[in-house]
Write a protein that holds these residues in place. Structure first.
Motif, PDB file in Angstrom:
ATOM      1  N   UNK A  83       0.818  -1.206   0.000  1.00  0.00           N
ATOM      2  CA  UNK A  83       0.000   0.000   0.000  1.00  0.00           C
ATOM      3  C   UNK A  83       0.854   1.259   0.000  1.00  0.00           C
ATOM      4  N   UNK A  84       0.223   2.364   0.385  1.00  0.00           N
ATOM      5  CA  UNK A  84       0.880   3.667   0.409  1.00  0.00           C
ATOM      6  C   UNK A  84       0.711   4.290   1.788  1.00  0.00           C
ATOM      7  N   UNK A  85       1.783   4.946   2.248  1.00  0.00           N
ATOM      8  CA  UNK A  85       1.746   5.644   3.528  1.00  0.00           C
ATOM      9  C   UNK A  85       1.709   7.142   3.274  1.00  0.00           C
ATOM     10  N   UNK A  86       0.720   7.810   3.836  1.00  0.00           N
ATOM     11  CA  UNK A  86       0.592   9.259   3.695  1.00  0.00           C
ATOM     12  C   UNK A  86       0.946   9.898   5.034  1.00  0.00           C
ATOM     13  N   UNK A  87       2.028  10.665   5.051  1.00  0.00           N
ATOM     14  CA  UNK A  87       2.532  11.261   6.282  1.00  0.00           C
ATOM     15  C   UNK A  87       2.387  12.780   6.199  1.00  0.00           C
ATOM     16  N   UNK A  88       1.606  13.354   7.098  1.00  0.00           N
ATOM     17  CA  UNK A  88       1.437  14.814   7.159  1.00  0.00           C
ATOM     18  C   UNK A  88       2.155  15.351   8.402  1.00  0.00           C
ATOM     19  N   UNK A  89       2.678  16.559   8.287  1.00  0.00           N
ATOM     20  CA  UNK A  89       3.445  17.156   9.381  1.00  0.00           C
ATOM     21  C   UNK A  89       3.559  18.655   9.153  1.00  0.00           C
ATOM     22  N   UNK A  90       3.984  19.352  10.173  1.00  0.00           N
ATOM     23  CA  UNK A  90       4.223  20.795  10.090  1.00  0.00           C
ATOM     24  C   UNK A  90       5.670  21.074  10.462  1.00  0.00           C
ATOM     25  N   UNK A  91       6.412  21.674   9.535  1.00  0.00           N
ATOM     26  CA  UNK A  91       7.806  22.042   9.793  1.00  0.00           C
ATOM     27  C   UNK A  91       7.854  23.475  10.301  1.00  0.00           C
ATOM     28  N   UNK A  92       8.529  23.690  11.420  1.00  0.00           N
ATOM     29  CA  UNK A  92       8.631  25.020  12.029  1.00  0.00           C
ATOM     30  C   UNK A  92      10.089  25.386  12.217  1.00  0.00           C
ATOM     31  N   UNK A  93      10.414  26.602  11.807  1.00  0.00           N
ATOM     32  CA  UNK A  93      11.770  27.116  12.003  1.00  0.00           C
ATOM     33  C   UNK A  93      11.871  27.663  13.425  1.00  0.00           C
ATOM     34  N   UNK A  94      12.471  26.886  14.311  1.00  0.00           N
ATOM     35  CA  UNK A  94      12.630  27.297  15.705  1.00  0.00           C
ATOM     36  C   UNK A  94      14.011  27.893  15.958  1.00  0.00           C
ATOM     37  N   UNK A  95      14.774  28.107  14.896  1.00  0.00           N
ATOM     38  CA  UNK A  95      16.081  28.723  15.035  1.00  0.00           C
ATOM     39  C   UNK A  95      16.008  30.232  14.889  1.00  0.00           C
ATOM     40  N   UNK A  96      17.160  30.856  14.631  1.00  0.00           N
ATOM     41  CA  UNK A  96      17.204  32.322  14.530  1.00  0.00           C
ATOM     42  C   UNK A  96      17.653  32.798  13.148  1.00  0.00           C
ATOM     43  N   UNK A  97      17.645  31.899  12.159  1.00  0.00           N
ATOM     44  CA  UNK A  97      18.121  32.266  10.831  1.00  0.00           C
ATOM     45  C   UNK A  97      17.216  31.603   9.798  1.00  0.00           C
ATOM     46  N   UNK A  98      17.031  32.250   8.667  1.00  0.00           N
ATOM     47  CA  UNK A  98      16.212  31.660   7.607  1.00  0.00           C
ATOM     48  C   UNK A  98      16.929  30.456   7.011  1.00  0.00           C
ATOM     49  N   UNK A  99      16.173  29.458   6.654  1.00  0.00           N
ATOM     50  CA  UNK A  99      16.764  28.229   6.144  1.00  0.00           C
ATOM     51  C   UNK A  99      15.953  27.716   4.958  1.00  0.00           C
ATOM     52  N   UNK A 100      16.607  26.919   4.138  1.00  0.00           N
ATOM     53  CA  UNK A 100      15.919  26.106   3.143  1.00  0.00           C
ATOM     54  C   UNK A 100      15.647  24.754   3.800  1.00  0.00           C
ATOM     55  N   UNK A 101      14.377  24.392   3.890  1.00  0.00           N
ATOM     56  CA  UNK A 101      13.985  23.196   4.627  1.00  0.00           C
ATOM     57  C   UNK A 101      13.793  22.017   3.694  1.00  0.00           C
ATOM     58  N   UNK A 102      14.245  20.868   4.141  1.00  0.00           N
ATOM     59  CA  UNK A 102      14.090  19.630   3.386  1.00  0.00           C
ATOM     60  C   UNK A 102      13.604  18.542   4.338  1.00  0.00           C
ATOM     61  N   UNK A 103      12.647  17.765   3.871  1.00  0.00           N
ATOM     62  CA  UNK A 103      12.111  16.666   4.670  1.00  0.00           C
ATOM     63  C   UNK A 103      12.431  15.340   4.002  1.00  0.00           C
TER      64      UNK A 103
END
Length: 315
Positions: free
Chosen positions: A191-211
């Motif tokens: 089958x297929x797994x559907x994973x939902x989540x919320x990524x939050x920048x808890x640091x002090x600098x802007x970042x490019x986020x990758x999951x």
């Protein structure tokens, strides 16, 4: 050609700073706003500065009036943020700034004649007690007008990437992690797994986020400090045979750097009842039981036939 290029630049900035419809301003007024030096526009799309606590610097912006009449533009600075679609914006006029937008002092208005460009100096004052890291802001020139009975504001501007010197702390956290299994009713197919989540920048600098979720990589885009983005990753080829363990890994990268910083991981475990496989086993068991029953009946019939044959021979 220069006029067409300027119009294109204006449209690009509008995309960075979505505002009220252009119809709110006089139809004959089109303008651009861009970073500049005292001599005029310098080709930068935005202003990016790393400053020390308590430091004061002077920058310039250029407002070009592409219309056919003199116009008075209102100049404003405000805190910057990213929209849900990842585009940069600045707070509207009715919301007070509390961060980088408060560092900027700009004249309230500028008058620009038709076809002319006005260069306006402004200052950036970094608070002495500022925390290290990024403090995004925006600066815009706007014209207010009426659209029916509603007063709206059309604005064009650019982004200011303000960073206070000190230790940079790129950090992402994952919240609201949920895994949903979509089974295939074919017992021989996963089958297929559907994973939902919320990524939050808890640091002090802007970042490019990758999951990364079970080997599947998703680019989440830019996140400013304190910003969040909801995301979903679909993982194919997952067998739902009881306990399904999923690892969500978030990797922050500071723009301009090639290496990702240490990642954060969250593990979510769900229980999946393998109904297709259980039904297949049940069907196989029923077929086997039916086959054995038929075989016993056939053996019994053959035994009775042999017994009757022997009795007939004796008689």
């Amino acid at each position: 050609m220069r006029r067409a290029a300027a119009v294109l630049a204006a449209l690009t900035v509008v995309a960075l700073l979505p505002a009220a419809p252009a119809a709110a301003a006089p139809a004959s007024v089109t303008w651009t706003v861009q970073p500049a030096t005292a001599a005029g526009p310098d080709g930068r799309r935005w202003i990016e500065r790393t400053l020390d606590p308590g430091q004061r610097v002077t920058e310039h912006l250029a407002v070009r009036n592409l219309g056919d009449a003199t116009a008075v533009f209102t100049l404003k600075a405000a805190d910057g943020y990213l929209t849900d679609k990842g585009r940069f914006n600045m707070l509207p006029s009715d919301r007070a700034s509390v961060d980088g937008g408060t560092w900027i002092a700009v004249p309230p208005t500028v008058t620009v004649r038709a076809g002319q460009t006005a260069v306006v100096p402004f200052t950036i004052d970094v608070p002495a007690e500022v925390t290290p890291g990024d403090h995004p802001a925006g600066i815009a020139a706007s014209i207010a007008g009426a659209q029916g009975t509603v007063q709206v504001e059309s604005r064009v501007g650019f982004r200011l990437l303000l960073r206070a010197s000190g230790t940079l702390r790129p950090e992402l956290t994952a919240g609201d992690v949920q895994a949903t299994y979509e089974r295939s009713w074919n017992p021989l197919r996963p089958g297929r797994l559907r994973v939902s989540y919320t990524a939050t920048n808890t640091g002090n600098v802007r970042v490019d986020a990758r999951a990364r979720v079970d080997g599947v990589t998703t680019e989440l885009g830019e996140l400013l400090p304190g910003g969040s983005r909801a995301a979903e990753t679909r993982v194919d080829g997952v067998w739902g045979l009881g306990l399904v363990r999923t690892i969500v890994e978030l990797q922050p990268t500071i723009p301009g750097e090639s290496a990702a910083r240490p990642s954060a991981t969250v593990t979510v475990t769900s229980w999946v009842v393998p109904w297709p496989q259980l039904l297949a086993l049940l069907a196989a068991a029923l077929l086997l039981a039916a086959w054995r029953l038929r075989r016993r009946r056939l053996a019994s019939m053959l035994a009775r036939a042999r017994e009757e044959g022997r009795r007939s021979a004796v008689a």
